[in-house]
Design an enzyme around this catalytic site. Sequence first.
Site, PDB file in Angstrom:
ATOM      1  N   GLU A 132      38.675 -73.029 -66.667  1.00 34.94           N
ATOM      2  CA  GLU A 132      38.178 -71.718 -67.122  1.00 34.94           C
ATOM      3  C   GLU A 132      38.219 -70.614 -66.066  1.00 34.94           C
ATOM      4  O   GLU A 132      37.200 -69.997 -65.764  1.00 34.94           O
ATOM      5  CB  GLU A 132      36.756 -71.885 -67.678  1.00 34.94           C
ATOM      6  CG  GLU A 132      36.687 -72.915 -68.796  1.00 34.94           C
ATOM      7  CD  GLU A 132      35.299 -73.064 -69.415  1.00 34.94           C
ATOM      8  OE1 GLU A 132      34.338 -72.448 -68.917  1.00 34.94           O
ATOM      9  OE2 GLU A 132      35.183 -73.815 -70.395  1.00 34.94           O
ATOM     10  N   GLU A 187      39.743 -81.049 -75.512  1.00 35.01           N
ATOM     11  CA  GLU A 187      38.329 -81.085 -75.917  1.00 35.01           C
ATOM     12  C   GLU A 187      38.197 -80.751 -77.405  1.00 35.01           C
ATOM     13  O   GLU A 187      37.421 -79.886 -77.805  1.00 35.01           O
ATOM     14  CB  GLU A 187      37.519 -80.075 -75.084  1.00 35.01           C
ATOM     15  CG  GLU A 187      37.671 -80.282 -73.588  1.00 35.01           C
ATOM     16  CD  GLU A 187      36.789 -79.369 -72.730  1.00 35.01           C
ATOM     17  OE1 GLU A 187      35.851 -78.744 -73.260  1.00 35.01           O
ATOM     18  OE2 GLU A 187      37.054 -79.279 -71.520  1.00 35.01           O
TER      19      GLU A 187
HETATM   20  C1  XIL Z   1      29.812 -79.471 -72.226  1.00 36.12           C
HETATM   21  C2  XIL Z   1      29.151 -80.825 -72.450  1.00 36.12           C
HETATM   22  O1  XIL Z   1      29.689 -81.416 -73.585  1.00 36.12           O
HETATM   23  C3  XIL Z   1      27.649 -80.644 -72.587  1.00 36.12           C
HETATM   24  O2  XIL Z   1      27.014 -81.921 -72.628  1.00 36.12           O
HETATM   25  C4  XIL Z   1      27.090 -79.832 -71.430  1.00 36.12           C
HETATM   26  O3  XIL Z   1      25.712 -79.572 -71.649  1.00 36.12           O
HETATM   27  C5  XIL Z   1      27.835 -78.513 -71.288  1.00 36.12           C
HETATM   28  O4  XIL Z   1      29.222 -78.774 -71.147  1.00 36.12           O
HETATM   29  N1  XIL Z   1      34.083 -76.689 -71.918  1.00 36.12           N
HETATM   30  C6  XIL Z   1      34.188 -77.711 -71.004  1.00 36.12           C
HETATM   31  C7  XIL Z   1      33.268 -78.861 -71.099  1.00 36.12           C
HETATM   32  O5  XIL Z   1      35.134 -77.728 -70.182  1.00 36.12           O
HETATM   33  O6  XIL Z   1      32.992 -79.414 -69.827  1.00 36.12           O
HETATM   34  C8  XIL Z   1      31.964 -78.489 -71.785  1.00 36.12           C
HETATM   35  O7  XIL Z   1      31.178 -79.679 -71.935  1.00 36.12           O
HETATM   36  C9  XIL Z   1      32.258 -77.831 -73.122  1.00 36.12           C
HETATM   37  C10 XIL Z   1      33.057 -76.569 -72.932  1.00 36.12           C
END
Ligand code: XIL
Length: 382
Positions: free
Chosen positions: A162, A268
């Site tokens: 990011e 994701e």
């Molecule tokens: C999220 C997790 O799933 C949660 O448990 C945590 O509280 C916050 O982060 N983008 C990403 C991930 O790259 O690492 C994030 O994961 C979701 C958004």
Amino acid sequence: MFNKINSTLLLFSICFLSCKEAKKENTIQNQEIEISLKKSYNGDFLIGTALNTGQIKEVDAKQTTLITKEFNAITPENDLKWEQIHPEKDTYNFEVSDAYVAFGKKNNMHVVGHTLLWHSQLAPWVNEIKNKDTLVNQITKHINTIAGRYKGKIDSWDVVNEALNEDGTPRESIFYKLFGDESYLELAFKLAAKAAPDAELVYNDYNLWKPAKREGVIRVVKNLQAKGIKIDGVGMQAHWSIEGPSIEDIENSIIAYSDLGVKVMFTELDVTALPNPWELDGAAVEQSYERYEGDPKMDPYVDGLTEEAKQKIAKRYEDIFNLFLKHKDKISRVTFWGVNDGQSWLNDWPINGRTNYPLLFGRDNKPKEVYNNVIALKNKAK
Ligand code: XIL
């Protein structure tokens, strides 16, 4: 008499042997028809999931069975993030990360490291750093220590997560501010390549389907390539909803990134069917909408999805996987952000305490109808 006994024996043994063969064949067939995501998409791309701490520690045997049956790639949901693994300047927590890597190796999985450099879930002590030299030193120690520890064991690193704004300009993170430009990405990728020479190195971000943000990614990748710094892939997070983004936008990004000569991964994936308090852009985890907490309008499926909502999710997943299959030559991995609906971060983001259904397995760890839709696409494609 003797002949009679002999021929009976012969008949008996033929029958015995053929029964045994039939049984063996049956077991093979049963194994073959044991359906799973990873088997169905074998040869197309890896199918991954994100593991939380309990899943890494194998606290629930049912979930462990599900994870190892269905997936051939894993990502740690939180345990390798800076605040977890390196909470104080001279303190590293390797207990869970070691268990995570061991879990992947034991089960012959593709092991992803998430993530070396990210402005979010950063340890507070890093945010206190006031000058570039100190930050360079600390980033160097961090990446050398962690990527080095798992050298040859972590197969793919999300090196930077990011780094871009929605319009493709650099995000004003602590890294950007103290470096004064985007060159911290160069440092991070160089260090990772040296510390983990065999690992695949990835730039990961959300909303990478957006045309303006796509241009930002192209700038970042081309800059690294021009300087001879190794980058192997672009990770599109894929926190999507039943409404969008459009298949066309996603497709244009797949093609644009692949044209740079790097692999594309969906890192994701989840699909929300809940109303979004949007006007909020993308998946920036810092944003929260407390004023909507407990509002039943924002949480319509507490007692289960309606038939209509189920169908919308199924159709959306079909469209998405059809696109992935169309571009399987460019896509190396599709990872779901979580194993089952109960675990999904989307129950608490962007509004706390909702009931969401974004994955293929339910709260009971059983495959949902949408799982069958995703598997059926492959049978159709054959
Ligand atoms: C999220 C997790 O799933 C949660 O448990 C945590 O509280 C916050 O982060 N983008 C990403 C991930 O790259 O690492 C994030 O994961 C979701 C958004």
